[in-house]
Write a protein that holds these residues in place. Structure first.
Motif, PDB file in Angstrom:
ATOM      1  N   TYR A   1      -1.568   6.162  -5.573  1.00 28.66           N
ATOM      2  CA  TYR A   1      -1.316   5.162  -4.436  1.00 28.66           C
ATOM      3  C   TYR A   1      -0.086   4.658  -4.674  1.00 28.66           C
ATOM      4  CZ  TYR A   1      -0.513   2.911  -0.113  1.00 28.66           C
ATOM      5  OH  TYR A   1      -0.152   3.049   1.642  1.00 28.66           O
ATOM      6  N   VAL A   2       0.149   3.472  -5.831  1.00 29.36           N
ATOM      7  CA  VAL A   2       0.906   2.735  -5.857  1.00 29.36           C
ATOM      8  C   VAL A   2       2.334   3.319  -6.197  1.00 29.36           C
ATOM      9  CG1 VAL A   2       2.105   0.404  -7.622  1.00 29.36           C
ATOM     10  CG2 VAL A   2      -0.580   0.614  -6.835  1.00 29.36           C
ATOM     11  N   MET A   3       1.903   4.062  -7.497  1.00 28.10           N
ATOM     12  CA  MET A   3       3.009   5.270  -8.202  1.00 28.10           C
ATOM     13  C   MET A   3       3.126   5.927  -6.671  1.00 28.10           C
ATOM     14  SD  MET A   3       1.223   6.809 -10.790  1.00 28.10           S
ATOM     15  CE  MET A   3       2.623   8.641 -11.204  1.00 28.10           C
ATOM     16  N   MET A   4       2.652   6.588  -5.430  1.00 27.79           N
ATOM     17  CA  MET A   4       3.397   7.029  -4.630  1.00 27.79           C
ATOM     18  C   MET A   4       3.795   6.166  -3.932  1.00 27.79           C
ATOM     19  SD  MET A   4       1.575   9.023  -1.736  1.00 27.79           S
ATOM     20  CE  MET A   4       0.635   7.244  -0.563  1.00 27.79           C
ATOM     21  N   LYS A   5       3.717   4.960  -3.506  1.00 26.03           N
ATOM     22  CA  LYS A   5       4.696   3.655  -2.342  1.00 26.03           C
ATOM     23  C   LYS A   5       5.999   3.748  -3.892  1.00 26.03           C
ATOM     24  CE  LYS A   5       3.809   2.703   0.853  1.00 26.03           C
ATOM     25  NZ  LYS A   5       4.107   3.549   2.362  1.00 26.03           N
TER      26      LYS A   5
ATOM     27  N   LEU B   1      11.627   3.955  -4.365  1.00 23.06           N
ATOM     28  CA  LEU B   1      12.859   3.678  -5.225  1.00 23.06           C
ATOM     29  C   LEU B   1      13.483   5.186  -5.008  1.00 23.06           C
ATOM     30  CD1 LEU B   1      10.734   3.377  -8.634  1.00 23.06           C
ATOM     31  CD2 LEU B   1      12.810   1.739  -8.016  1.00 23.06           C
ATOM     32  N   ASP B   2      13.165   5.978  -3.619  1.00 25.92           N
ATOM     33  CA  ASP B   2      14.182   6.711  -3.165  1.00 25.92           C
ATOM     34  C   ASP B   2      13.642   8.157  -4.368  1.00 25.92           C
ATOM     35  OD1 ASP B   2      15.317   8.634  -1.766  1.00 25.92           O
ATOM     36  OD2 ASP B   2      16.992   7.946  -2.033  1.00 25.92           O
ATOM     37  N   LEU B   3      12.617   8.542  -4.826  1.00 24.09           N
ATOM     38  CA  LEU B   3      12.517   9.630  -5.921  1.00 24.09           C
ATOM     39  C   LEU B   3      11.464  10.688  -5.003  1.00 24.09           C
ATOM     40  CD1 LEU B   3      12.208   7.721  -8.885  1.00 24.09           C
ATOM     41  CD2 LEU B   3      14.050   9.229  -8.293  1.00 24.09           C
ATOM     42  N   PRO B   4      11.221  11.110  -3.711  1.00 24.84           N
ATOM     43  CA  PRO B   4      10.591  12.109  -3.083  1.00 24.84           C
ATOM     44  C   PRO B   4       9.880  13.120  -4.277  1.00 24.84           C
ATOM     45  CG  PRO B   4      12.692  13.252  -3.200  1.00 24.84           C
ATOM     46  CD  PRO B   4      12.743  11.668  -3.612  1.00 24.84           C
ATOM     47  N   GLN B   5      10.748  13.482  -5.340  1.00 22.95           N
ATOM     48  CA  GLN B   5       9.558  14.852  -6.078  1.00 22.95           C
ATOM     49  C   GLN B   5       8.688  13.594  -6.498  1.00 22.95           C
ATOM     50  OE1 GLN B   5      12.134  17.080  -7.914  1.00 22.95           O
ATOM     51  NE2 GLN B   5      10.314  18.392  -9.457  1.00 22.95           N
ATOM     52  N   LEU B   6       9.059  13.014  -7.285  1.00 25.76           N
ATOM     53  CA  LEU B   6       7.790  12.905  -7.832  1.00 25.76           C
ATOM     54  C   LEU B   6       6.149  10.793  -7.474  1.00 25.76           C
ATOM     55  CD1 LEU B   6       9.466  10.010 -10.906  1.00 25.76           C
ATOM     56  CD2 LEU B   6       8.267  12.608 -10.771  1.00 25.76           C
TER      57      LEU B   6
ATOM     58  N   ASP C   1       5.533  13.000  -4.382  1.00 29.39           N
ATOM     59  CA  ASP C   1       5.457  14.020  -3.685  1.00 29.39           C
ATOM     60  C   ASP C   1       3.772  14.247  -4.690  1.00 29.39           C
ATOM     61  OD1 ASP C   1       6.622  14.014  -1.049  1.00 29.39           O
ATOM     62  OD2 ASP C   1       7.536  15.866  -1.549  1.00 29.39           O
ATOM     63  N   ASP C   2       4.414  14.187  -6.235  1.00 23.71           N
ATOM     64  CA  ASP C   2       3.775  14.812  -7.565  1.00 23.71           C
ATOM     65  C   ASP C   2       2.947  13.678  -7.139  1.00 23.71           C
ATOM     66  OD1 ASP C   2       5.318  16.980  -8.110  1.00 23.71           O
ATOM     67  OD2 ASP C   2       6.678  15.937  -9.721  1.00 23.71           O
TER      68      ASP C   2
ATOM     69  N   LEU D   1      -3.122  11.905  -6.438  1.00 23.42           N
ATOM     70  CA  LEU D   1      -4.016  11.897  -5.497  1.00 23.42           C
ATOM     71  C   LEU D   1      -5.089  12.918  -4.220  1.00 23.42           C
ATOM     72  CD1 LEU D   1      -5.055   8.888  -5.172  1.00 23.42           C
ATOM     73  CD2 LEU D   1      -2.943   8.493  -2.992  1.00 23.42           C
ATOM     74  N   ARG D   2      -4.360  13.121  -3.849  1.00 30.25           N
ATOM     75  CA  ARG D   2      -5.302  14.477  -2.549  1.00 30.25           C
ATOM     76  C   ARG D   2      -5.823  15.399  -3.270  1.00 30.25           C
ATOM     77  NH1 ARG D   2      -3.796  13.084   2.974  1.00 30.25           N
ATOM     78  NH2 ARG D   2      -2.272  13.398   3.366  1.00 30.25           N
TER      79      ARG D   2
END
Length: 266
Positions: free
Chosen positions: A219-223, A228-233, A235-236, A241-242
């Motif tokens: 979750y911290v990675m996602m946020k 950082l405006d890195l949408p691909q990372l 979403d990964d 997580l899901r």
């Protein structure tokens, strides 16, 4: 004559002062005790919770009868007594000394287990209740040392009766160390150091695979990637997580923070 009388007075006074200085506390009642009596008395003091006195008896036992049947047992008891007393440095020193002197002792597995316990319970006190500090927020140095001790036990003595408990504690410690990385990652995130937060959270996932703390790390990675405006990372990270935590609380507002009623400042 007067000088002789004065001299005798001084000598008498010296003897009197010397005799008075021998208080009951300075008389060693254990002087003529047998090894078995020293050991039994030490055990009684241990059971009564007087670890200082128990340690004194055990140390006398070892010094007076270094080659007796009780000496090695006394060394083990001293390590345990220091542990119960909360004296971590002395307890670890006693454990290391025993392992070095008696590597082939039939109960040396217990000393590896005790070394793990000493580090596992590092700096646990009543003040932890007052601060309500999560143990996973502490410096993980002791946790790593405890893990290493338990790992040595399970590898060297897989059939030891202490191995199952050591294995269970290792599982807890793995998650505790992972959770520590998540705490650090959250710290970086709250201060706007998003790249550092993402890297620390990624390290938790990589270094401690399978740990429950990976949920928070992802979750911290996602946020962080989102900030950082890195949408691909981003979403990964969300996809992982899901996949691994489909019912994660982070998809429904995040975990609730428990605040004890007495911490009015929170």
């Amino acid at each position: 004559m007067q000088k002789q009388m004065l001299k005798l007075t001084y000598i008498s006074l010296a003897f009197l002062l010397s005799a008075c200085s021998l208080t009951p506390d300075q008389i060693d009642e254990t002087k003529n005790w047998s090894p078995s009596k020293l050991y039994s008395e030490a055990r009684e003091e241990m059971n009564a919770g007087d670890f200082t006195k128990a340690i004194g008896h055990f140390e006398k036992l070892e010094s007076r009868y270094p080659f007796g049947t009780y000496a090695q047992q006394a060394q083990m008891e001293v390590a345990y007594a220091y542990y119960r007393q909360g004296d971590q440095p002395q307890a670890l020193a006693a454990v290391e000394r025993f392992i070095k002197l008696h590597p082939d002792h039939p109960n040396v597995d217990y000393m590896y287990y005790l070394r793990g316990l000493i580090n596992f319970n590092d700096k646990v006190s009543i003040f932890d209740f007052v601060s309500s500090q999560d143990p996973t927020e502490r410096d993980p140095k002791a946790a790593r040392e405890a893990f290493d001790a338990f790992k040595q036990l399970t590898e060297r003595f897989p059939n030891s009766k202490y191995a199952p408990d050591a294995t269970a504690r290792m599982a807890y410690l793995v998650n505790a160390m992972a959770q520590y990385d998540v705490h650090v990652a959250n710290y970086y995130y709250r201060r706007g150091a998003y790249l550092a937060a993402a890297n620390r959270a990624q390290a938790a996932v990589k270094n401690y695979p399978g740990a429950p703390a990976a949920e928070g790390a992802l979750y911290v990675m996602m946020k962080s990637y989102e900030a950082l405006d890195l949408p691909q990372l981003r979403d990964d990270a969300e996809r992982v997580l899901r996949t691994n935590f489909p019912n994660s609380v982070y998809f429904s507002g995040g975990p609730k923070k428990y605040v004890p009623w007495w911490q009015v400042w929170n």
